[in-house]
Design a protein around this motif. Structure first.
Motif, mmCIF file in Angstrom:
data_model
loop_
_atom_site.group_PDB
_atom_site.id
_atom_site.type_symbol
_atom_site.label_atom_id
_atom_site.label_comp_id
_atom_site.label_asym_id
_atom_site.label_seq_id
_atom_site.Cartn_x
_atom_site.Cartn_y
_atom_site.Cartn_z
ATOM 1 N N ARG A 46 67.614 34.617 10.971
ATOM 2 C CA ARG A 46 67.824 33.237 10.491
ATOM 3 C C ARG A 46 66.670 32.292 10.811
ATOM 4 N N PHE A 47 65.876 32.602 11.842
ATOM 5 C CA PHE A 47 64.819 31.702 12.301
ATOM 6 C C PHE A 47 63.513 32.451 12.480
ATOM 7 N N LEU A 48 62.448 31.683 12.677
ATOM 8 C CA LEU A 48 61.195 32.227 13.189
ATOM 9 C C LEU A 48 60.873 31.468 14.472
ATOM 10 N N PHE A 49 60.695 32.210 15.571
ATOM 11 C CA PHE A 49 60.279 31.622 16.832
ATOM 12 C C PHE A 49 58.764 31.753 16.948
ATOM 13 N N VAL A 50 58.113 30.656 17.315
ATOM 14 C CA VAL A 50 56.659 30.634 17.492
ATOM 15 C C VAL A 50 56.353 30.135 18.902
ATOM 16 N N ALA A 51 55.606 30.916 19.672
ATOM 17 C CA ALA A 51 55.147 30.511 21.004
ATOM 18 C C ALA A 51 53.630 30.383 20.938
ATOM 19 N N ALA A 52 53.124 29.190 21.222
ATOM 20 C CA ALA A 52 51.696 28.936 21.072
ATOM 21 C C ALA A 52 51.149 28.244 22.309
ATOM 22 N N GLY A 53 50.309 28.954 23.041
ATOM 23 C CA GLY A 53 49.723 28.444 24.278
ATOM 24 C C GLY A 53 49.508 29.608 25.219
ATOM 25 N N GLN A 54 48.743 29.395 26.257
ATOM 26 C CA GLN A 54 48.403 30.484 27.172
ATOM 27 C C GLN A 54 49.628 30.949 27.949
ATOM 28 N N VAL A 55 49.845 32.259 27.953
ATOM 29 C CA VAL A 55 50.994 32.857 28.627
ATOM 30 C C VAL A 55 50.638 33.177 30.074
ATOM 31 N N ALA A 56 51.521 32.792 30.992
ATOM 32 C CA ALA A 56 51.316 33.085 32.414
ATOM 33 C C ALA A 56 51.338 34.590 32.646
ATOM 34 N N SER A 57 50.606 35.033 33.648
ATOM 35 C CA SER A 57 50.497 36.472 33.908
ATOM 36 C C SER A 57 51.867 37.102 34.181
ATOM 37 N N LYS A 58 52.770 36.373 34.849
ATOM 38 C CA LYS A 58 54.082 36.911 35.169
ATOM 39 C C LYS A 58 54.967 37.082 33.936
ATOM 40 N N SER A 59 54.578 36.451 32.831
ATOM 41 C CA SER A 59 55.396 36.509 31.614
ATOM 42 C C SER A 59 54.779 37.376 30.528
ATOM 43 N N LYS A 60 53.701 38.084 30.846
ATOM 44 C CA LYS A 60 52.995 38.872 29.826
ATOM 45 C C LYS A 60 53.869 39.981 29.245
ATOM 46 N N THR A 61 54.672 40.632 30.088
ATOM 47 C CA THR A 61 55.513 41.721 29.586
ATOM 48 C C THR A 61 56.521 41.198 28.570
ATOM 49 N N LEU A 62 57.178 40.095 28.899
ATOM 50 C CA LEU A 62 58.127 39.492 27.960
ATOM 51 C C LEU A 62 57.421 39.035 26.694
ATOM 52 N N ALA A 63 56.204 38.551 26.835
ATOM 53 C CA ALA A 63 55.450 38.120 25.663
ATOM 54 C C ALA A 63 55.209 39.296 24.716
ATOM 55 N N GLY A 64 54.928 40.468 25.297
ATOM 56 C CA GLY A 64 54.740 41.661 24.475
ATOM 57 C C GLY A 64 56.008 42.057 23.751
ATOM 58 N N GLU A 65 57.150 41.967 24.433
ATOM 59 C CA GLU A 65 58.432 42.281 23.800
ATOM 60 C C GLU A 65 58.742 41.282 22.691
ATOM 61 N N PHE A 66 58.449 40.026 22.948
ATOM 62 C CA PHE A 66 58.656 38.977 21.948
ATOM 63 C C PHE A 66 57.865 39.280 20.683
ATOM 64 N N GLN A 67 56.612 39.650 20.859
ATOM 65 C CA GLN A 67 55.751 39.929 19.715
ATOM 66 C C GLN A 67 56.172 41.208 18.987
ATOM 67 N N SER A 68 56.565 42.229 19.751
ATOM 68 C CA SER A 68 56.960 43.486 19.120
ATOM 69 C C SER A 68 58.266 43.346 18.343
ATOM 70 N N ASN A 69 59.058 42.326 18.670
ATOM 71 C CA ASN A 69 60.295 42.048 17.941
ATOM 72 C C ASN A 69 60.095 41.064 16.799
ATOM 73 N N GLY A 70 58.840 40.784 16.450
ATOM 74 C CA GLY A 70 58.564 39.942 15.284
ATOM 75 C C GLY A 70 58.333 38.484 15.575
ATOM 76 N N GLY A 71 58.347 38.106 16.873
ATOM 77 C CA GLY A 71 58.037 36.724 17.212
ATOM 78 C C GLY A 71 56.568 36.426 16.980
ATOM 79 N N CYS A 72 56.262 35.183 16.669
ATOM 80 C CA CYS A 72 54.875 34.774 16.402
ATOM 81 C C CYS A 72 54.277 34.230 17.694
ATOM 82 N N LEU A 73 53.263 34.913 18.226
ATOM 83 C CA LEU A 73 52.676 34.560 19.520
ATOM 84 C C LEU A 73 51.201 34.252 19.368
ATOM 85 N N LEU A 74 50.771 33.100 19.912
ATOM 86 C CA LEU A 74 49.361 32.747 20.001
ATOM 87 C C LEU A 74 49.060 32.514 21.484
#
Length: 286
Positions: free
Chosen positions: A142-170
């Protein structure tokens, strides 16, 4: 800004005792001084209670006393966060069109866009943002989630999961024109921050100025401020992904296309009141 500049504040206060100019300090994080129990927070509380009552010193919060009366114990006055009215000082209109805007629009393919801007870390709710996206196929459809900005090192793994599930990450620093492009296309701006990050927010402030609805944490200062200013929000319980999913699906305003990005008239009133508060703090007659 008081936080991080206590040495400069003390030097300025000392000069004031010997005929120097009035000292005015902006208090960004009053909550930790009100509720914090660590020795650092207790010292901050005691320090502010003393300094704010000195005759040649004014401590000013960047959130109104109305949303938390206890601010008045630590400060002499208040203004609205300058990031809630600074766009009114621009000499030319915002021109947000960019390749990023077109890319996100194409990826969304008609879905409402929810954007998380700036530093992406646990305190700013990035981990929660990614969990909502990754845990719900309905949200992803139903939506598109976009995360834009530098990701903290502790959140890199979640960022990868977010992107692999179709989230838009910059995962990088955004140029100002890119930031405004994302405000332009956003149906909802993410400001649902951790209870440890309960303070004014530039991301929220620019969303308010540009007339964008905001996701906020239930009971937060931003939620109270939005109610006071009658700004449209989607209140969300922190770390409750099922509740967040239902809240987003029930937000009727998110089904409509965003309006053109223009500075809301309310921002000019917030500027007027804030500049009046600053003149009062400096002892300048209007």
């Amino acid at each position: 800004m008081i936080e991080g500049n206590y040495d400069r504040l003390l030097k300025s206060v000392a000069r004031g005792f010997f005929g120097g100019p009035r000292t005015v300090g902006l208090l960004f994080r009053p909550k930790e001084a009100i509720e914090g129990l660590s020795s650092r927070h207790l010292l901050k509380r005691l320090f502010l209670r003393i300094v704010s009552h000195l005759p040649n010193v004014r401590i000013v919060t960047i959130l109104p006393f109305d949303i938390e009366p206890a601010f008045a114990k630590l400060a002499s006055g208040w203004i609205y966060d300058p990031q809630m009215w600074d766009l009114t000082l621009l000499e030319r209109p915002i021109a947000p069109n960019s390749d990023l805007f077109l890319r996100v629009k194409e990826t969304a393919n008609g879905r409402p866009v929810v954007v998380s801007l700036g530093a992406q870390n646990t305190g700013k709710g990035f981990d929660y943002f990614t969990k909502i996206w990754c845990d719900s196929s309905i949200i992803r459809s139903r939506f598109l989630f976009v995360a834009a900005g530098q990701v903290a090192s502790k959140s890199k793994t979640l960022a990868g999961e977010f992107q692999s599930n179709g989230g838009c990450l910059l995962d990088r620093h955004l140029e100002p024109f890119e930031l405004f492009s994302l405000y332009e296309i956003a149906n909802l701006v993410w400001s649902c921050y951790s209870p440890t990050y309960d303070q004014a927010s530039g991301i929220y402030g620019r969303a308010l100025q540009l007339g964008r609805p905001v996701a906020v944490r239930e009971g937060s200062y931003l939620a109270r401020l939005s109610q006071q200013l009658n700004h449209e929000v989607v209140p969300i319980r922190f770390e409750d992904t099922a509740y967040a999913t239902q809240a987003l699906l029930s937000a009727s305003s998110l089904v409509s296309a965003p309006s053109p990005t223009v500075i809301a008239p309310q921002a000019y009133e917030l500027r007027r009141r804030s500049l009046s508060g600053l003149r009062n703090a400096f002892g300048i007659e209007e």
